[in-house]
Design a protein around this motif. Structure first.
Motif, PDB file in Angstrom:
ATOM      1  N   SER A 143       0.838  -1.195   0.000  1.00  0.00           N
ATOM      2  CA  SER A 143       0.000   0.000   0.000  1.00  0.00           C
ATOM      3  C   SER A 143       0.877   1.251   0.000  1.00  0.00           C
ATOM      4  O   SER A 143       1.913   1.306   0.674  1.00  0.00           O
ATOM      5  CB  SER A 143      -0.910   0.013   1.230  1.00  0.00           C
ATOM      6  N   THR A 144       0.466   2.255  -0.767  1.00  0.00           N
ATOM      7  CA  THR A 144       1.193   3.527  -0.816  1.00  0.00           C
ATOM      8  C   THR A 144       0.402   4.651  -0.153  1.00  0.00           C
ATOM      9  O   THR A 144       0.810   5.810  -0.228  1.00  0.00           O
ATOM     10  CB  THR A 144       1.484   3.910  -2.277  1.00  0.00           C
ATOM     11  N   ASP A 145      -0.750   4.310   0.454  1.00  0.00           N
ATOM     12  CA  ASP A 145      -1.632   5.310   1.088  1.00  0.00           C
ATOM     13  C   ASP A 145      -2.014   6.427   0.122  1.00  0.00           C
ATOM     14  O   ASP A 145      -2.115   7.598   0.512  1.00  0.00           O
ATOM     15  CB  ASP A 145      -0.958   5.900   2.331  1.00  0.00           C
ATOM     16  N   GLY A 146      -2.196   6.048  -1.128  1.00  0.00           N
ATOM     17  CA  GLY A 146      -2.636   7.013  -2.138  1.00  0.00           C
ATOM     18  C   GLY A 146      -1.514   7.761  -2.818  1.00  0.00           C
ATOM     19  O   GLY A 146      -1.728   8.385  -3.862  1.00  0.00           O
ATOM     20  N   ALA A 147      -0.292   7.708  -2.291  1.00  0.00           N
ATOM     21  CA  ALA A 147       0.838   8.388  -2.924  1.00  0.00           C
ATOM     22  C   ALA A 147       1.404   7.517  -4.049  1.00  0.00           C
ATOM     23  O   ALA A 147       1.267   6.289  -4.035  1.00  0.00           O
ATOM     24  CB  ALA A 147       1.919   8.673  -1.891  1.00  0.00           C
ATOM     25  N   GLU A 148       2.075   8.149  -5.007  1.00  0.00           N
ATOM     26  CA  GLU A 148       2.641   7.406  -6.132  1.00  0.00           C
ATOM     27  C   GLU A 148       4.014   6.863  -5.746  1.00  0.00           C
ATOM     28  O   GLU A 148       4.837   7.575  -5.170  1.00  0.00           O
ATOM     29  CB  GLU A 148       2.742   8.300  -7.375  1.00  0.00           C
ATOM     30  N   LEU A 149       4.261   5.576  -6.075  1.00  0.00           N
ATOM     31  CA  LEU A 149       5.485   4.898  -5.680  1.00  0.00           C
ATOM     32  C   LEU A 149       6.066   4.154  -6.885  1.00  0.00           C
ATOM     33  O   LEU A 149       5.337   3.639  -7.730  1.00  0.00           O
ATOM     34  CB  LEU A 149       5.178   3.891  -4.558  1.00  0.00           C
ATOM     35  N   THR A 150       7.398   4.118  -6.949  1.00  0.00           N
ATOM     36  CA  THR A 150       8.088   3.299  -7.953  1.00  0.00           C
ATOM     37  C   THR A 150       8.754   2.141  -7.245  1.00  0.00           C
ATOM     38  O   THR A 150       9.560   2.334  -6.329  1.00  0.00           O
ATOM     39  CB  THR A 150       9.136   4.120  -8.720  1.00  0.00           C
ATOM     40  N   LYS A 151       8.421   0.925  -7.655  1.00  0.00           N
ATOM     41  CA  LYS A 151       8.873  -0.282  -6.962  1.00  0.00           C
ATOM     42  C   LYS A 151       9.382  -1.300  -7.977  1.00  0.00           C
ATOM     43  O   LYS A 151       8.796  -1.481  -9.045  1.00  0.00           O
ATOM     44  CB  LYS A 151       7.709  -0.886  -6.163  1.00  0.00           C
ATOM     45  N   ASP A 152      10.500  -1.980  -7.631  1.00  0.00           N
ATOM     46  CA  ASP A 152      11.099  -2.986  -8.512  1.00  0.00           C
ATOM     47  C   ASP A 152      10.817  -4.394  -8.000  1.00  0.00           C
ATOM     48  O   ASP A 152      10.844  -4.637  -6.780  1.00  0.00           O
ATOM     49  CB  ASP A 152      12.613  -2.795  -8.596  1.00  0.00           C
ATOM     50  N   TYR A 153      10.593  -5.326  -8.962  1.00  0.00           N
ATOM     51  CA  TYR A 153      10.357  -6.733  -8.643  1.00  0.00           C
ATOM     52  C   TYR A 153      11.219  -7.564  -9.587  1.00  0.00           C
ATOM     53  O   TYR A 153      11.092  -7.479 -10.813  1.00  0.00           O
ATOM     54  CB  TYR A 153       8.882  -7.093  -8.814  1.00  0.00           C
ATOM     55  N   LEU A 154      12.096  -8.380  -9.015  1.00  0.00           N
ATOM     56  CA  LEU A 154      13.063  -9.146  -9.796  1.00  0.00           C
ATOM     57  C   LEU A 154      12.591 -10.585  -9.992  1.00  0.00           C
ATOM     58  O   LEU A 154      12.104 -11.219  -9.060  1.00  0.00           O
ATOM     59  CB  LEU A 154      14.424  -9.153  -9.084  1.00  0.00           C
ATOM     60  N   PHE A 155      12.730 -11.106 -11.228  1.00  0.00           N
ATOM     61  CA  PHE A 155      12.475 -12.524 -11.485  1.00  0.00           C
ATOM     62  C   PHE A 155      13.517 -13.043 -12.464  1.00  0.00           C
ATOM     63  O   PHE A 155      14.156 -12.267 -13.195  1.00  0.00           O
ATOM     64  CB  PHE A 155      11.059 -12.759 -12.016  1.00  0.00           C
ATOM     65  N   THR A 156      13.693 -14.359 -12.473  1.00  0.00           N
ATOM     66  CA  THR A 156      14.710 -14.997 -13.315  1.00  0.00           C
ATOM     67  C   THR A 156      14.078 -16.086 -14.168  1.00  0.00           C
ATOM     68  O   THR A 156      13.272 -16.887 -13.678  1.00  0.00           O
ATOM     69  CB  THR A 156      15.829 -15.612 -12.457  1.00  0.00           C
ATOM     70  N   LEU A 157      14.456 -16.111 -15.442  1.00  0.00           N
ATOM     71  CA  LEU A 157      14.032 -17.165 -16.365  1.00  0.00           C
ATOM     72  C   LEU A 157      15.175 -18.159 -16.521  1.00  0.00           C
ATOM     73  O   LEU A 157      16.275 -17.788 -16.934  1.00  0.00           O
ATOM     74  CB  LEU A 157      13.670 -16.575 -17.725  1.00  0.00           C
ATOM     75  N   LYS A 158      14.919 -19.423 -16.195  1.00  0.00           N
ATOM     76  CA  LYS A 158      15.938 -20.453 -16.344  1.00  0.00           C
ATOM     77  C   LYS A 158      16.054 -20.925 -17.787  1.00  0.00           C
ATOM     78  O   LYS A 158      17.045 -21.556 -18.163  1.00  0.00           O
ATOM     79  CB  LYS A 158      15.620 -21.638 -15.429  1.00  0.00           C
ATOM     80  N   LYS A 159      15.035 -20.657 -18.599  1.00  0.00           N
ATOM     81  CA  LYS A 159      15.078 -21.015 -20.009  1.00  0.00           C
ATOM     82  C   LYS A 159      14.347 -19.942 -20.807  1.00  0.00           C
ATOM     83  O   LYS A 159      13.597 -19.133 -20.247  1.00  0.00           O
ATOM     84  CB  LYS A 159      14.428 -22.382 -20.243  1.00  0.00           C
ATOM     85  N   ASP A 160      14.562 -19.934 -22.113  1.00  0.00           N
ATOM     86  CA  ASP A 160      13.915 -18.941 -22.965  1.00  0.00           C
ATOM     87  C   ASP A 160      12.405 -19.066 -22.874  1.00  0.00           C
ATOM     88  O   ASP A 160      11.860 -20.158 -22.681  1.00  0.00           O
ATOM     89  CB  ASP A 160      14.348 -19.119 -24.424  1.00  0.00           C
ATOM     90  N   SER A 161      11.735 -17.941 -23.045  1.00  0.00           N
ATOM     91  CA  SER A 161      10.272 -17.926 -22.968  1.00  0.00           C
ATOM     92  C   SER A 161       9.681 -17.433 -24.279  1.00  0.00           C
ATOM     93  O   SER A 161      10.168 -16.465 -24.867  1.00  0.00           O
ATOM     94  CB  SER A 161       9.807 -17.011 -21.827  1.00  0.00           C
ATOM     95  N   GLN A 162       8.635 -18.106 -24.739  1.00  0.00           N
ATOM     96  CA  GLN A 162       7.919 -17.692 -25.941  1.00  0.00           C
ATOM     97  C   GLN A 162       6.673 -16.891 -25.608  1.00  0.00           C
ATOM     98  O   GLN A 162       6.230 -16.068 -26.411  1.00  0.00           O
ATOM     99  CB  GLN A 162       7.488 -18.914 -26.759  1.00  0.00           C
ATOM    100  N   GLN A 163       6.081 -17.155 -24.459  1.00  0.00           N
ATOM    101  CA  GLN A 163       4.793 -16.562 -24.128  1.00  0.00           C
ATOM    102  C   GLN A 163       4.776 -16.122 -22.663  1.00  0.00           C
ATOM    103  O   GLN A 163       4.033 -16.638 -21.852  1.00  0.00           O
ATOM    104  CB  GLN A 163       3.661 -17.566 -24.392  1.00  0.00           C
ATOM    105  N   LEU A 164       5.616 -15.143 -22.348  1.00  0.00           N
ATOM    106  CA  LEU A 164       5.640 -14.602 -20.995  1.00  0.00           C
ATOM    107  C   LEU A 164       4.802 -13.329 -20.936  1.00  0.00           C
ATOM    108  O   LEU A 164       4.911 -12.476 -21.810  1.00  0.00           O
ATOM    109  CB  LEU A 164       7.068 -14.303 -20.564  1.00  0.00           C
ATOM    110  N   HIS A 165       3.965 -13.220 -19.933  1.00  0.00           N
ATOM    111  CA  HIS A 165       3.222 -11.983 -19.748  1.00  0.00           C
ATOM    112  C   HIS A 165       3.084 -11.674 -18.261  1.00  0.00           C
ATOM    113  O   HIS A 165       3.295 -12.539 -17.402  1.00  0.00           O
ATOM    114  CB  HIS A 165       1.844 -12.047 -20.421  1.00  0.00           C
ATOM    115  N   ILE A 166       2.743 -10.436 -17.967  1.00  0.00           N
ATOM    116  CA  ILE A 166       2.650  -9.937 -16.595  1.00  0.00           C
ATOM    117  C   ILE A 166       1.206  -9.551 -16.320  1.00  0.00           C
ATOM    118  O   ILE A 166       0.556  -8.905 -17.154  1.00  0.00           O
ATOM    119  CB  ILE A 166       3.586  -8.726 -16.404  1.00  0.00           C
TER     120      ILE A 166
END
Length: 750
Positions: free
Chosen positions: A104-127
């Motif tokens: 929660s940002t309590d209504g304020a704007e925030l920039t946040k990073d989230y790290l993930f790793t792919l062990k193999k190539d991806s053809q159909q990755l989405h968020i």
């Protein structure tokens, strides 16, 4: 020395430009409105939002599907939220691989990073972003940031630039020591110009949708993944259909190894595909020119025929509108087949190897194109049956046929093996009945029109050459035949056959050919027409036959000789207008919006596989019994989860390992793999286990009761595949050895 310095200066400038234009490491920045929004509101600044007054919870927004190389990536969100239950997820090939709760940002704007790793190539990755249904959430931007680089296109282009510079310097040095006539240099430049002109639509930065493009891009990815899986040749795409695998052997794929190898080195899918098309254009120009030269055509005829063929409107349709990669590659070799039959039937029969090259190219490009060219020239052999037996030319024809089969056994054997023995849904190939896709005869003249690039026509220049054929046959033929040699007359018989066969094929394309009524009268013909599916496919052989006959006869015509330069300029000039009909960006600018940080091409390279609503990503005909998507799962399935304990499970491509315990007899496990012929299983001692069809045709293996056991499942190509591959390799090595021996013998004789 000055020229070498000039080459190096130009090369340095090009390399600097490539470096400046490199976006491979640039983050992909998406405004909220760039996402697929399921619910909520948006504004003109690109922000999207939703709150609890909507009485909605669940999927709020998601990205497109991305093609990403293995490695680490960061999702950077610029957002605000008043609840902690909103969720960010990453899905790869139908499986969730990462999840976070958005703080929660309590209504304020925030920039946040989230790290993930792919062990193999991806053809159909989405968020995905999910709204909890409580409070509110707004999203300004979502950025995808690579740890290294998304793709290595700049490095690839730099290598190409260096190779071109070195080639130019070597040619320059060679031409100094061995002077080449101005005419030959001019010819080389014209042919190079034709290659570039035909490739002009490739130079747009975006990657546009075409009818079958999605499938062929997935084939490239599948072959790349198959090589990483340890397969060679690649039989199964290991990551396809949520990791269940998809059959590769039913469609020719030799030339797809070129872009697949580029993908292994990190070149983007878009660049890899465009490079293959560029090579196809270069090969088409070179082989068409060589084919005309083998038929003793004049320089004018060679240039005219090559120009009209490389810019044939239907060829442009195959590349840029239909995305028909197989037919495009097949059209590269149609001229070689014509020249090969010319040599075997009426020319120098010792050059039968060109017929092998032509048909090998067809077999490795498009099976259907191979079939109809075989039928066309089987009829040609009947016309020249006396020559075949009188001069024993049938021996050359037989040698060509035998060597062609030998060189292509590595593809033909698996193709026929699966077609005849596997439980494939080949009935889906019969969805078209041919007649409903017949075209109006008037549109055979269709040559150019702006804002479109789809032609189902031969074009005015090609039909102009057809008119030249008519003039020759009905006005000049008998007069020109007086005093000519038997060989000259046979050449004209061959060209006459090409013309009349082209006329027949053109008629079969049109609605005037009553194919529906014919199939009602002769039902035995229906399977052949259904196999062709689209009558417009016959435009390719019709066009090339008209071009060969018309271009050669135009160069020999006495009536048209005074006007041949004017006719040449008119026909080529009109055909050049084909390139007006190239796909383009909606606004023709590199950046879609004024505040974009990367070009349209950057995003398209990451999205990679454009799909339309009607796209069938993996056609049903090569799935086992048309297995539907909703029956696919990436999970292991046990006969009884209460009676079987999974100690450890790992799956990698076509290989899977399961360690388990069970005390009950009769238990089994279904692995998430389509059970194509060739899957095998072994226990921890190397003893082979029986493999059968499980639920929805998955690989099923029976379990051994008592203690802990391990099952290793893997794909093993049948022995007959390996034998066919060995025979084809021996045939290829034999051809190379024979060529080298003949070259050495000529040098020794000299």
């Amino acid at each position: 020395m000055k020229r070498k310095i000039l080459y190096l200066v130009i090369l340095a400038a090009v390399l600097v430009c490539i470096w400046l234009a490199d976006e491979g490491s640039e983050p992909l920045v998406l405004k909220g409105t760039d996402l697929e929004q399921q619910e909520g509101v948006s504004d003109y600044t690109g922000l999207i939002g939703i709150d609890d007054t909507s009485q909605y919870y669940g999927l709020f927004a998601r990205t497109d599907d991305y093609v990403l190389n293995r490695g680490s990536y960061t999702i950077r969100l610029e957002y605000s939220a008043t609840d902690t239950e909103n969720i960010l997820e990453v899905w790869d090939n139908g499986t969730k691989i990462a999840q976070w709760n958005l703080e929660s940002t309590d209504g304020a704007e925030l920039t946040k990073d989230y790290l993930f790793t792919l062990k193999k190539d991806s053809q159909q990755l989405h968020i995905r972003i999910y709204f909890s249904g409580t409070g509110s959430i707004t999203l300004r931007t979502l950025s995808l940031v690579p740890e290294g680089t998304f793709y290595r296109d700049a490095q690839f282009l730099a290598v190409l630039a260096v190779l071109l510079a070195v080639t130019a310097m070597l040619l320059d040095g060679y031409w100094k020591k061995h002077p080449v006539s101005r005419e030959r240099r001019l010819t080389f430049l014209i042919l190079a110009g034709l290659c570039l002109y035909a490739s002009a639509p490739l130079f747009i930065q975006s990657f546009k949708q075409a009818d079958d493009l999605c499938y062929h891009l997935l084939r490239i990815e599948g072959i790349k993944d198959g090589m990483r899986d340890g397969q060679f040749p690649v039989v199964i795409y290991p990551e396809a259909l949520s990791g269940n695998g998809y059959l590769n052997s039913m469609y020719p794929y030799l030339f797809l190894y070129i872009p697949a190898f580029l993908r292994l080195f990190g070149v983007s899918l878009a660049m890899s595909y465009k490079f293959l098309i560029l090579l196809a254009n270069i090969a088409t120009v070179a082989l068409t020119w060589k084919s005309f030269r083998m038929m003793k055509a004049s320089r004018y005829a060679c240039l005219l025929g090559t120009a009209l063929y490389i810019l044939l409107p239907y060829r442009f349709t195959n590349i840029y509108a239909r995305g028909a990669l197989g037919e495009t590659l097949a059209m590269t070799f149609l001229p070689v087949v014509i020249a090969g039959f010319y040599q075997v039937l009426v020319g120098d029969q010792k050059k039968w190897i060109w017929l092998v090259l032509g048909f090998t190219g067809l077999v490795e490009s498009h099976v259907l194109s191979t079939a109809y060219m075989a039928v066309i020239f089987a009829a040609c052999c009947l016309v020249f049956v006396r020559e075949l037996f009188r001069e024993k030319r049938w021996l050359s024809l037989l040698k060509a046929a035998g060597l062609t089969v030998l060189l292509n056994l590595w593809f033909l054997v698996p193709f026929l093996y699966f077609y005849l023995k596997e439980n494939l849904y080949t009935e889906s190939l019969d969805w078209s009945g041919y007649s409903e896709y017949s075209i109006n005869a008037a549109f055979l003249l269709d040559t150019f029109h702006t804002n479109d690039y789809r032609f189902l026509s031969l074009g005015l220049p090609v039909l102009g050459l057809a008119a030249v054929c008519v003039l020759w046959i009905f006005v000049e033929k008998k007069e020109e035949a007086v005093g000519k040699s038997m060989a000259w007359n046979r050449e004209n018989r061959f060209l006459t056959f090409l013309f009349w066969m082209a006329c027949v094929l053109s008629f079969l394309v049109t609605g005037y050919f009553g194919s529906r009524k014919l199939m009602e009268l002769l039902p035995a013909l229906a399977p052949a027409f259904r196999t062709i599916q689209f009558p417009w496919r016959l435009l390719a052989p019709a066009g090339v036959l008209f071009i060969f006959a018309g271009a050669v006869w135009l160069s020999r015509s006495r009536v048209l000789y005074p006007y041949r330069k004017l006719i040449f300029a008119f026909l080529v000039g009109v055909n050049l207008l084909t390139c007006l009909n190239q796909p383009s960006n909606e606004n023709n600018f590199s950046y879609l919006e004024y505040d974009d940080t990367t070009t349209v091409g950057h995003q398209d390279k990451i999205i990679g596989i454009p799909k339309s609503d009607a796209t069938i990503v993996y056609p049903y005909e090569w799935r086992i019994d048309a297995l539907a998507d909703d029956k696919l799962t990436a999970d292991l399935q046990l006969s009884d989860a209460e009676k079987v304990t999974v100690v450890e499970y790992e799956k990698d491509g076509t290989k899977a390992t399961l360690t388990y315990q069970t005390e009950e007899e009769g238990q089994y496990v279904d692995f998430p793999l389509q059970n194509y012929l060739g899957y095998r299983a072994e226990d921890e001692n190397g003893k082979e286990l029986d493999v059968s069809y499980g639920n929805n045709y998955r690989v099923r293996v029976s379990l051994t009761a008592g203690g802990e056991h391990t099952i290793h499942v893997y794909y093993s190509q049948p022995v007959i595949f390996r034998i066919s591959q060995a025979l084809s390799l021996l045939g290829l090595l034999g051809c190379i050895a024979g060529y080298v021996f003949r070259r050495c013998a000529k040098r020794w004789a000299a």
